[in-house]
Scaffold this motif. Structure first.
Motif: not given
Lengths: 718, 685
Positions: A712-716, B2-4, B6-7, B368-369, B371-373
Motif C-alpha cells: 500500500i503506497e501513498v500517491l499524491e 488529491g492524496e490517495f 494506493v493498494h 507522504k507522497n 511512501d510505502t506503508l
C-alpha cells in the motif's frame, strides 16, 4: 560504374592498315554504321552490331586517300579526299569511286569535318575553313592561308554549341602549340598559345576535347604520361589579341612516358576518359577508363597484340586497332545502385581495378560540372590566367618547391619550405607535402651526405604524414640515429609497425648520454623528478604502494629484510630516475606509441639484456612515482599512464624473463616487482571480499525498490 | 489535488496465450489474431489498433490457420479437424464443420475468394466452396504422403503450392493432380537433419514459389520447372512463417529465434528492369518464436510465443511521419479482466478457465507522497473458482457489495451467491438459470447490487432482479429490428436509473431502467468505444473512444455537456492523443463531482473539469514531484493530473474517497512464465 564489355573484332583481313594505323573511323548517318578509312585506298562501311561490312569502296591504283571518309548527315552521302586535293562524293548505291562526283580543289585539304545537324566543313592544311556547299559551288576558289609557315595542324575537332558550329584545331610549330577556335556564326577565329607550365620538353601525343556551355575542355596526353587539361573559352573576350592558356594537370602518369607505342586519350563523358597506352614501361598496352572526378581507374582491358595508338569513340563503342584487326569495345557507364552493391555483387569489380597510387586530394573541386559555381570558378581561373599572360606565367609555389628539392642545397630547401608552409594551407597541401617528403627522401637515399633534418622535422610536424606514406623517413632517421626526429615520428605517426618501434627503443636505450645531451628532445612528457621527491617519505610510499593493505607475514618479508640491509641503496634506487631526463622523454614516446603485443614480443627479444634492465628500472621508477599519488597518475603535461607502464613491464618480462632472471644486477628489481605483484594480488583478494558485501547491499537496495506482490503506497497527484 | 492510499496489486498472475495466427483483411483494415488457447481477436487497424471484438477460446480448439474469405468472412481451422466460421456481428461461432481429414494444419482462401482450401494431417488437400451462409465440400486433391503444413494459391487461381515434410507440391487446381514435387534439402549447416518441415509457402504471380522451412532457409523455386532458383540461409533455427505483400514487391518471414526479416524486390541496378529479392531489414522485436507474420500495405505484423502482437510500420510506405508510424507492441487485452467490490475491498480476477477472488489488506499508517506503508493485514486469496467444461470465460463480475459473482462462457451463464461469516466464505451457485441467459458478453451489477444487467450475444440486454439468494427476470431490451450487433460494454448510473450499452460500431444506447424503455442514443462516432461510465448525481455519461477522445454526454438533457463541447473545441493535448493503449476503465469520485478518473495501460489520470485545459505548449505530465509551494501552484494549472508510476496498469478503481486500487502486471513476470527461448550464442557465454 563505368565498365568495358567484351570486345569483338570487326575485320581482320579486309583492312590493309599498315603500321601507321587507320586514317579514321567516322560515324555514318545510320546509327550502328561506321565508315572506316584505311591508310591506303579503301573506305569500308561497317555495321557494328552485325560485325560485318556493308560496303567497300576503293580509289584507283596510284591514288591514295589522304583524308578519312565522312558522312554528310544532311544528304546521307559520303565524302572522301584523295591525293590531297580531289574530293569525291558518293552514296551507298555507287560501286566505283572513279565514276562518282569529283571536284578538284585549289588547296590541300587537311580534313573534312561533319557532325549531325550541320553541313560538313572542309579544313585546309593552311588553316582555312570552308563549308562544303560553298566550296562545291566554286571548287577552284582561292583558299587563304591562316596559319604561318612551318605551322602544322596536329588535331581538329568540330562541335555544335548552342546550334552553332565551332571548330577547334591545334597546330604545332617548333614545339609550340597553338589552338585556333573558329566560330561559324560570327566568323571569328581566335588564336591561343598553349603554355606548358613547368614541363617544357614534353611532346603532346594525343588530344581530345569536350565542350560545355562556355568552354572547350581540351585534354592532352603528353609524352611524360600525364594528362593535362586546358580550358578554352568559346566566346573569346578579345579575338584580335593572341592569348595564352595554361594547362593544368588532370592526371599524373596514367601511361608510361617512354613507350615506343602510340598513346591516345578520348573523353567518354563528363566524368570519364579512356586512355590507350601501357601503364608501365614494360607492360603490355591497355585500354583503361579513368574517372576524372575521383581520380580512380574504373576499368581496364589489356590489349596484348599492341595498338596503333589510335582511339575513336562513337555512340557507346570504342574503336581501336588491336594487332592488325579493327576491334570494338562497347563502353557502358551505368548508374550504380546501393542495392546492387549490397544485395549481390552482380558487377563485381575487376581484379585489376586499383586506386591511383598518388596523393589524391579530395578537397580540390574538379572542373567538370555544369553548375553555376563551377562556371564561376572557371571565370576566376580565367581571370587569373589573364594576369598570368601579362605577368609572365608563374609556376605555382608547390611546383617550385618540388623542383628546389631536387637540385638546391639544404639551406635553400629549408627557406623554400618555410616559405611554402607560411602560406596558409592550400587545397593541395596534403599532396604537396607528400610529394615533398618523397622527393627529399629519394634524394637522401641517392646522396648519403644529404640529410635535410630541419626540413624533415618541419614536415613531420605538419600532422599530415603517416608511416605508411613515407616509410623511408623513419628508416633514414634510424640510420642517422636522429633521436629527435624519431621522437617526433613516434608522436605524430599513428601507424608505426612494431619492428620500427622496437628499433627506435634500441637506439634510445643504447645511445650514449653525452651524445644525447647535445640533442634537442621534446621534454614535455618528463616531469621534474628532483622537486617531487623531496617532500615524500619512504615509509609513506610503501604504505600507499600497498593500498592500505597490511600484507600478512610471508616469505616475502625475508627478501624485504634482505633489501632493508641496504636502506641507503634502496632509497637511492627508487627515488632517483635511472635515466637522464632526455632519455626518459624518448622512452616516454615509446610508451605512448601504439602496438600489438603479438607483433611486439618477438622484436623485444633482440634488445640486449643490460638495456632491458635499464628500461625495466625506469618503468619501475615510473610505477613508484605513479603510486605516490591517489589518482595514480604522473605529473607533467603528457605523461605515460599507469596502464602503459604496467603493460610494458609485463611485455619486457615476458620477452626476456630467462635472460633477466640470470642477471645479478636485475635481482633486486625482480624481487621488487615480485613483491609488488604479491601485494596487488592481496589487495584484489580483499577487494573481492568487499565486493560480496557490496553486492548484498545492492540486493537489499533492489528489494526496497521491488515492492513484492502487494503493497500500500501513498500517491499524491499534483 | 488529491492524496490517495494506493493498494498496489501485482499478484494477478495473468499470462496471455501465445499468438498462433494472424490474418490481415485489406478491405476493412482489420487484423484477426488467434491464440493457442483458441481465442480469436479482431483488431481494427484504422481505429488506433483497438481490439474491438474477440471470440473466447476453447480447450479442444487449437487454431492452426486463420483466413478471411469472401470479403469479410472469417474462417479458422484447427487440430480438432474442424473449419469454423465466426459471426462478426453477433460475436459467436456461426458453425463448425468437420473436414474429415484429421487435424487441419493449413488453410487458404482462393484469390477469387469463393473457395477455401485446407491441408490436413492425412496428406489430403480439400477444396471447399464458400456459399453465402456455409461452406460446402467440393473435392480432394491428390493425396500426399505426409501432412500438409502450408498452402498458397497462385494469384490466378489455377495452381496451388503445398508445403509438406521434406517437399513442396504444386497442384493444378482444375485436375487436382500434383504437377511438380520439389524436394527440400534436409541439410542444415552441413548436418543432415531428421526432417525438413516446410512451414510456409507463398506462390507469386510470376510462378515463383517461396518456401520457408525448419532448416532456416528461405528458398525460391520455379514452379514451371520445379527447380530451386535461390536459397537464403537466414537462421540457425526454424523459419516458421511467411507473408507476401499484395503488390508482390516485398515479403516478410519470421524465425524461431524471434527475428523477422524483410525481403524486398529491388532493381539490380537503378533504372534497370531486372529485379531480385534482397533481404533488406531484420527486426528483433520478439524474444521467442515468431509463429506468424502478416504484411499489410504499410506495415509488417508479427506474433508468436512471447504473446506480443507487433505492428511495425514500413517507413517507406508511411506517407506522413506522424505517431502512426511508430512501432506498436500489443500485449494486454483491451478489455477489463478485473472487477472489484468497493464495499468489501475485494478483487475478482478473470483467467481463461478460472476466477480468483482476493481480499485487499489494510494499513493504519499514514505517510507522504511515495511512501510505502507498513501493512497491518496482508491481502488474502479467498476463492479459486474453476469453470466447468472446456470453454474459456468470456466475462465476469463481482457485485459492489461483494455477495454476488457472475461469469459466462460461450454456452453457459453462472451466478454465485457469497456469504461471509467472519473469515469463512460460503459459495452457493444459483441454479436454474433461465434459457435465455446462456451466454453473456458483458455482465454488470447495479451500485446497490440489487440488479444484474447482462448483455447477451444475441444483442439483447437482460435486467435481472436479485434479492436474497434468488433472482427474477425483469425485462429484456431487444435490439432494434434488423440488427444483431452484440453489445460489448455496459454502464449503469449509481442511482440505478440509467443503463448505457455500446456495441462495436453503432452508437451508445441509453435505456431508462425505471420505465424500461430506450431513452436516447448518443450520436455515433467513427471510432469504437473503449470505456464508459455514468457519473453520480449529474448522470453524465463519459465515453472514451479508441482515438483517445473523451466525451461527456448528459443523459437527462440528451446532449453533450458544455465541458465536452469546450474540450472538443479546444482539442486534447497532442501527447494525450498519441498514447497507444486505449482507456479501459472510467470511474468517479463520490465527493468531487468535477473529477473523472480514467486509466490506460501506462498511465492513470484524474481530469479536473474545473481547471483550464492544457494546450500543446504546456507540459502534460511531469514525472518529478513538485519541489515547493510555487511549483505546486504552477503544476495545478491544467485539468489533467497524470501518474505513470503504475505500469502496465490493468485495472485501477476508487475504493473509497481516499483509497485506490491499482492492478499491475509487470512484463518481467510474464516473461518468467513463458517457455525458455531458443538459446543464442552470445559473445563470451
Amino acid at each position: 560504374m563505368a565498365s568495358l564489355e567484351e570486345e569483338f573484332t570487326l575485320s581482320s583481313a579486309v583492312l590493309s592498315a599498315g603500321s601507321e594505323g587507320l586514317l579514321g573511323v567516322e560515324q555514318s548517318s545510320k546509327t550502328d554504321q561506321f565508315l572506316v578509312t584505311d591508310n591506303g585506298r579503301t573506305v569500308i562501311l561497317y555495321k557494328v552490331s552485325d560485325q560485318k561490312p556493308l560496303g567497300s569502296w576503293s580509289v584507283k591504283q596510284g591514288q591514295i586517300i589522304t583524308c578519312p571518309a565522312v558522312c554528310n548527315f544532311q544528304t546521307g552521302e559520303y565524302i572522301v579526299v584523295h591525293d590531297n586535293k580531289v574530293l569525291r562524293i558518293w552514296n551507298n548505291e555507287d560501286v566505283n569511286l572513279d565514276k562518282v562526283f569529283k571536284a578538284t580543289l585549289s588547296a590541300e585539304v587537311y580534313r573534312i569535318l561533319s557532325v549531325q545537324g550541320t553541313e560538313p566543313l572542309v579544313l585546309f592544311k593552311e588553316g582555312a575553313v570552308r563549308g562544303l556547299e560553298a566550296l562545291l559551288a566554286e571548287p577552284q576558289q582561292k583558299i587563304e592561308t591562316v596559319i604561318s609557315d612551318e605551322e602544322v595542324i596536329k588535331w581538329t575537332k568540330f562541335f555544335i554549341v548552342f546550334r552553332h558550329p565551332v571548330l577547334i584545331f591545334i597546330t604545332e610549330k617548333h614545339g609550340n602549340y597553338f589552338a585556333y577556335v573558329q566560330m561559324f556564326n560570327s566568323r571569328v577565329l581566335s588564336k591561343y598559345t598553349l603554355l606548358f607550365g613547368q614541363d617544357e620538353n614534353s611532346v603532346i601525343e594525343s588530344f581530345t576535347a569536350s565542350v560545355d556551355r562556355k568552354f572547350i575542355s581540351l585534354m592532352s596526353l603528353s609524352t611524360d604520361g600525364c594528362i593535362y587539361e586546358t580550358l578554352i573559352p568559346i566566346r573569346p573576350t578579345d579575338p584580335e589579341k593572341n592569348q595564352s592558356l595554361v594547362r593544368s594537370l588532370l592526371f599524373k602518369a596514367v601511361v608510361s612516358g617512354n613507350t615506343r607505342h602510340g598513346v591516345a586519350v578520348t573523353v567518354l563523358d563528363q566524368d570519364h576518359i579512356a586512355v590507350l597506352g601501357s601503364p608501365l614501361a614494360a607492360s603490355k598496352e591497355c585500354l583503361s577508363v579513368w574517372n576524372i572526378k575521383f581520380q580512380t581507374l574504373q576499368t581496364s582491358k589489356e590489349l596484348p597484340q599492341g595498338t596503333s595508338g589510335q582511339l575513336w569513340y562513337y555512340g557507346e563503342n570504342l574503336f581501336m586497332l588491336h594487332g592488325r584487326s579493327l576491334t570494338v569495345i562497347p563502353y557502358k557507364c551505368e548508374v550504380s545502385s546501393l542495392a546492387s552493391a549490397l544485395g549481390k555483387l552482380k558487377h563485381s569489380q575487376d581484379p585489376g581495378t586499383h586506386v591511383v597510387p598518388h596523393f589524391v586530394n579530395w578537397e580540390t573541386p574538379q572542373e567538370c560540372g555544369l553548375g553555376a559555381q563551377n562556371s564561376e570558378q572557371s571565370r576566376r581561373i580565367l581571370r587569373r590566367r589573364k594576369i598570368e599572360v601579362s605577368l609572365q606565367p608563374e609556376v605555382p609555389p608547390s611546383k617550385q618547391l618540388l623542383s628546389t628539392i631536387m637540385k638546391d642545397s639544404e639551406k635553400h630547401i629549408e627557406v623554400e619550405l618555410r616559405k611554402f608552409l607560411a602560406i596558409k594551407q592550400t587545397p593541395d597541401f596534403h599532396t604537396v607535402i607528400g610529394d615533398t617528403v618523397t622527393g627529399l627522401l629519394e634524394r637522401c637515399k641517392a646522396e648519403p651526405s644529404f640529410y635535410p633534418r630541419n626540413c624533415l622535422m618541419q614536415l613531420t610536424q605538419t600532422h599530415v604524414l603517416s608511416y605508411s606514406l613515407c616509410p623511408d623517413l623513419m628508416e633514414i632517421a634510424l640510420q642517422k640515429k636522429d633521436v629527435q626526429l624519431l621522437q617526433l615520428c613516434l608522436q605524430h605517426f599513428p601507424d608505426i609497425p612494431e619492428l620500427v618501434t622496437c628499433a627506435c627503443l634500441k637506439i634510445f636505450l643504447s645511445i650514449a648520454d653525452d651524445s644525447l645531451q647535445e640533442t634537442d628532445v621534446n621534454m614535455e612528457s618528463v616531469f621534474d623528478c628532483s622537486n617531487s621527491v623531496h617532500d615524500e617519505k619512504m615509509e609513506e610510499q610503501t604504505e600507499i604502494l600497498q593500498n592500505g593493505f597490511n600484507p600478512v607475514e610471508d616469505e616475502c618479508n625475508k627478501c624485504d629484510q634482505e633489501l632493508n640491509e641496504e636502506p641507503q641503496a634502496k632509497t637511492k634506487e627508487t627515488t632517483s630516475c635511472p635515466v637522464i631526463p632526455k632519455r626518459a622523454a624518448l622512452l616516454n614516446a615509446i610508451l605512448h606509441s601504439a602496438y600489438s603485443e603479438t607483433f611486439l614480443l618477438p622484436h623485444l627479444k633482440d634488445i640486449p639484456a643490460q638495456h632491458i634492465t635499464l628500461f625495466l628500472k625506469y618503468l619501475y621508477f615510473l610505477y613508484l612515482k605513479c603510486s605516490e599519488n591517489a589518482t595514480l597518475t604522473l605529473p607533467g603535461i603528457h605523461p605515460p599512464t599507469l596502464n602503459q607502464i604496467m603493460d610494458w613491464i609485463c611485455l619486457l618480462l615476458d620477452a626476456n624473463f630467462t635472460v633477466v632472471v640470470m642477471m645479478p644486477e636485475a635481482k633486486r628489481l625482480l624481487i621488487n616487482l615480485y613483491k609488488l605483484v604479491k601485494s596487488q594480488i592481496s589487495v584484489y583478494s580483499e577487494l573481492n571480499k568487499i565486493e560480496v558485501s557490496f553486492r548484498e547491499l545492492q540486493k537489499l537496495n533492489q528489494e526496497k525498490n521491488n515492492r513484492g506482490l502487494y503493497s500500500i503506497e501513498v500517491l499524491e497527484l499534483f | 489535488m488529491g492524496e490517495f492510499k494506493v493498494h498496489r496489486v501485482r499478484f494477478f498472475n495473468y499470462v496471455p496465450s501465445a499468438i498462433r495466427c494472424v490474418a490481415y483483411n485489406n478491405q476493412s483494415n482489420r487484423l484477426a489474431v488467434s491464440r493457442t488457447d483458441g481465442t480469436v481477436e479482431i483488431y481494427n487497424l484504422s481505429a488506433n489498433y483497438f481490439q474491438e471484438k474477440f471470440f473466447p477460446g476453447h480447450e479442444s480448439r487449437a487454431t492452426e490457420a486463420l483466413c478471411w474469405a469472401e470479403g469479410q468472412r472469417l474462417f479458422s481451422a484447427g487440430l480438432n479437424g474442424e473449419i469454423i466460421e465466426y459471426d462478426l456481428q453477433a460475436l459467436n461461432i456461426k458453425y463448425a464443420m468437420d473436414a474429415f481429414g484429421g487435424p487441419i494444419w493449413s488453410m487458404a482462401a482462393s484469390p477469387s475468394d469463393s473457395q477455401l482450401l485446407v491441408g490436413c494431417e492425412d496428406g489430403s488437400v480439400k477444396l471447399f466452396q464458400i456459399t453465402p451462409d456455409k461452406i460446402q465440400f467440393e473435392r480432394n486433391f491428390d493425396r500426399q504422403k505426409s501432412r500438409i503444413l502450408s498452402l498458397s494459391w497462385h494469384p490466378s487461381g489455377t495452381h496451388i503450392a503445398a508445403g509438406s515434410i521434406d517437399y513442396i507440391s504444386v497442384f493444378d487446381v482444375k485436375s487436382g493432380s500434383a504437377v511438380h514435387k520439389m524436394i527440400v534439402d534436409r541439410q542444415y549447416m552441413g548436418v543432415s537433419k531428421r526432417k525438413c518441415i516446410v512451414w510456409g509457402v507463398a506462390f507469386l504471380s510470376d510462378g515463383t514459389v517461396i518456401s520457408v522451412d525448419s532448416a532456416g532457409k528461405v528458398q525460391f523455386w520455379d514452379s514451371a520447372t520445379g527447380t530451386l532458383v535461390k536459397s537464403h540461409l537466414i537462421a540457425n533455427a526454424d523459419v516458421q512463417s511467411i507473408a507476401v505483400a499484395n503488390q508482390e514487391d516485398s515479403f516478410v518471414v519470421g524465425t524461431a529465434e524471434g527475428t523477422v526479416f524483410h525481403f524486398q524486390l529491388v532493381p539490380v541496378t537503378s533504372n534497370s528492369s531486372e529485379k531480385q529479392w534482397v533481404r533488406t531489414k531484420p527486426f528483433q522485436h520478439h524474444t521467442h518464436d515468431v509463429r506468424t507474420v502478416a504484411h499489410s500495405p504499410t506495415s509488417l505484423i508479427s506474433g508468436g510465443t512471447d504473446t506480443h502482437l507487433v505492428i511495425r510500420p514500413l517507413m517507406e510506405k508511411v506517407e506522413v511521419k506522424n505517431y502512426d508510424a511508430a512501432l506498436r507492441k500489443i500485449t494486454f487485452p483491451h478489455r477489463r479482466l478485473i472487477s472489484c467490490s468497493r464495499k468489501r475491498h475485494l478483487l475478482l480476477f478473470q483467467f481463461a478457465h478460472h476466477l480468483e477472488l482476493w481480499r485487499l489488506g489494510s494499513t493504519v499508517a499514514t505517510g507522504k507522497n511515495g511512501d510505502t506503508l507498513p501493512l497491518s493485514k496482508n491481502a488474502d486469496h479467498l476463492l479459486y473458482l474453476k469453470t466447468k467444461g472446456p470453454e474459456n470465460i468470456i466475462c465476469s463480475c463481482i457485485s459492489p457489495c461483494g455477495s454476488w459473482i457472475a461469469y459466462s462462457t460461450a454456452s453457459r451463464f453462472f451466478l454465485y451467491r457469497l456469504n461471509y461469516e467472519h473469515d469463512n466464505i460460503n459459495l452457493k451457485r444459483v441454479s436454474k438459470m433461465p434459457a435465455f441467459l446462456r451466454s453473456a458478453l458483458q455482465i454488470l451489477f447495479s451500485e446497490d447490487s440489487t440488479k444484474l444487467f447482462v448483455a447477451s450475444n444475441q444483442g439483447a440486454l437482460h435486467i435481472v432482479q436479485l434479492s436474497g439468494g434468488s433472482f427474477k427476470h425483469l425485462h429484456a431490451f431487444q435490439p432494434q429490428s434488423g440488427t444483431v450487433e452484440a453489445m460489448c460494454l455496459l454502464a449503469v448510473s449509481p442511482d440505478g436509473n440509467w443503463l448505457a450499452a455500446s456495441g462495436t460500431s453503432a452508437g451508445v444506447h441509453v435505456y431508462n431502467v425505471k420505465q424500461l424503455k430506450l431513452h436516447c442514443t448518443v450520436p455515433a462516432y467513427n471510432f469504437p468505444v473503449t470505456a464508459m461510465a455514468i457519473a453520480p448525481n449529474t448522470n453524465n455519461l463519459v465515453i472514451a473512444h479508441s482515438d483517445q477522445q473523451v466525451f461527456e454526454y448528459s443523459i437527462p438533457d440528451k446532449h453533450y455537456t458544455d465541458w465536452s463541447r469546450t474540450v472538443q473545441k479546444h482539442g486534447f493535448h497532442h501527447l494525450w492523443l498519441q498514447r497507444d493503449t486505449p482507456i479501459t476503465h472510467i470511474s468517479f469520485h463520490p465527493k468531487r463531482p468535477m473529477h473523472i478518473l480514467l486509466h490506460d495501460a501506462y498511465m492513470f489520470c484524474i481530469i479536473d473539469k474545473s481547471l483550464p485545459l492544457p494546450n500543446d505548449k504546456t507540459l502534460l505530465y511531469n514525472p518529478f514531484p513538485p519541489t515547493n509551494e510555487s511549483d505546486v501552484q504552477r503544476r495545478t494549472a491544467h485539468a489533467f493530473k497524470i501518474s505513470k508510476i503504475y505500469k502496465p496498469l490493468l485495472f485501477m478503481d476508487l475504493l473509497d474517497e481516499r483509497t485506490l486500487v491499482a492492478v499491475e502486471r509487470p512484463l518481467d513476470d510474464i516473461i518468467a512464465q513463458l517457455p525458455p527461448p531458443i538459446k543464442k550464442k552470445k559473445f563470451g557465454t
